[in-house]
Design an enzyme around this catalytic site. Sequence first.
Site, PDB file in Angstrom:
ATOM      1  N   ASP A  53       0.845  -1.199   0.000  1.00  0.00           N
ATOM      2  CA  ASP A  53       0.000   0.000   0.000  1.00  0.00           C
ATOM      3  C   ASP A  53       0.878   1.246   0.000  1.00  0.00           C
ATOM      4  OD1 ASP A  53      -2.156  -1.661   0.158  1.00  0.00           O
ATOM      5  OD2 ASP A  53      -2.375  -1.463   2.336  1.00  0.00           O
ATOM      6  N   ARG A  54       0.262   2.346  -0.372  1.00  0.00           N
ATOM      7  CA  ARG A  54       1.034   3.595  -0.466  1.00  0.00           C
ATOM      8  C   ARG A  54       1.690   3.952   0.871  1.00  0.00           C
ATOM      9  NH1 ARG A  54      -1.230   9.177  -2.763  1.00  0.00           N
ATOM     10  NH2 ARG A  54       0.788  10.019  -3.301  1.00  0.00           N
TER      11      ARG A  54
END
Length: 241
Positions: free
Chosen positions: A106-107
Amino acid sequence: MEKQRLDKFISSQLNMTRSEARSAIRTGKVTVNGLYCRDSGLAVNTQADIICFEGTEIEYKKYIYIMINKPKGVLSASNDKTRQTVVDLVPDDLKRNGLFPVGRLDRDTTGLLIITDDGAFAHDIISPKKFIPKSYIATLDGTVTKDMVEIFRKGVILADGTKCKPAILEPIEENRARLILFEGKYHEVKRMFGTVNLGVNELHRESIGELHLPEDLGSGECVEMNKKLLILAQKSTAYTF
Ligand code: URA
């Protein structure tokens, strides 16, 4: 013996477009076995021919494998119109056409990510059938209990009914735990903790297979992986749940 067109060889090894490679060949920047070659279509032997660009020999690599310590805020993707991606962080000397991250973090997740142009290798690392463990350190908004360890060991059922494979949950301290997964569903760690009402404040991947993020690899830094590291990344573990 692997034969390849000279322009393809130059563009893949030097991160050039095919037309840049052709222009380099046409303008006499490339030699094959010591002789200037202006024929982009020449079939070269990737293993045996000595091909130089501006006088420096090109060391042929069919594929490249790079470890990155992914920072927060960077996208696990090859390219994006507006946002910075992990491939943007690859230094020029390791850059090639066709690079992509092996799986996604995920970011806001940090830690170990592999970037390559080898699709078969990526498939093996990700495939749940290969039983390659991925280990995460999660900073949580609560504490892991013995019951949760047992629920994770049996296989969590996510809110949408998806059944996760058995996973190893190890409390480290009050708000921190290690979670070892053998598959990679979308937002899996966060969704798994969500089922036991724990929020994930920070998530960091520390290892893939037996490949650990090197302590001296700073955030955003990349390093090329040698054969030994590739083997470590592909090590599966036979846990008994
Ligand atoms: N699981 C998640 O929820 N996020 C990640 O980045 C990786 C695994």
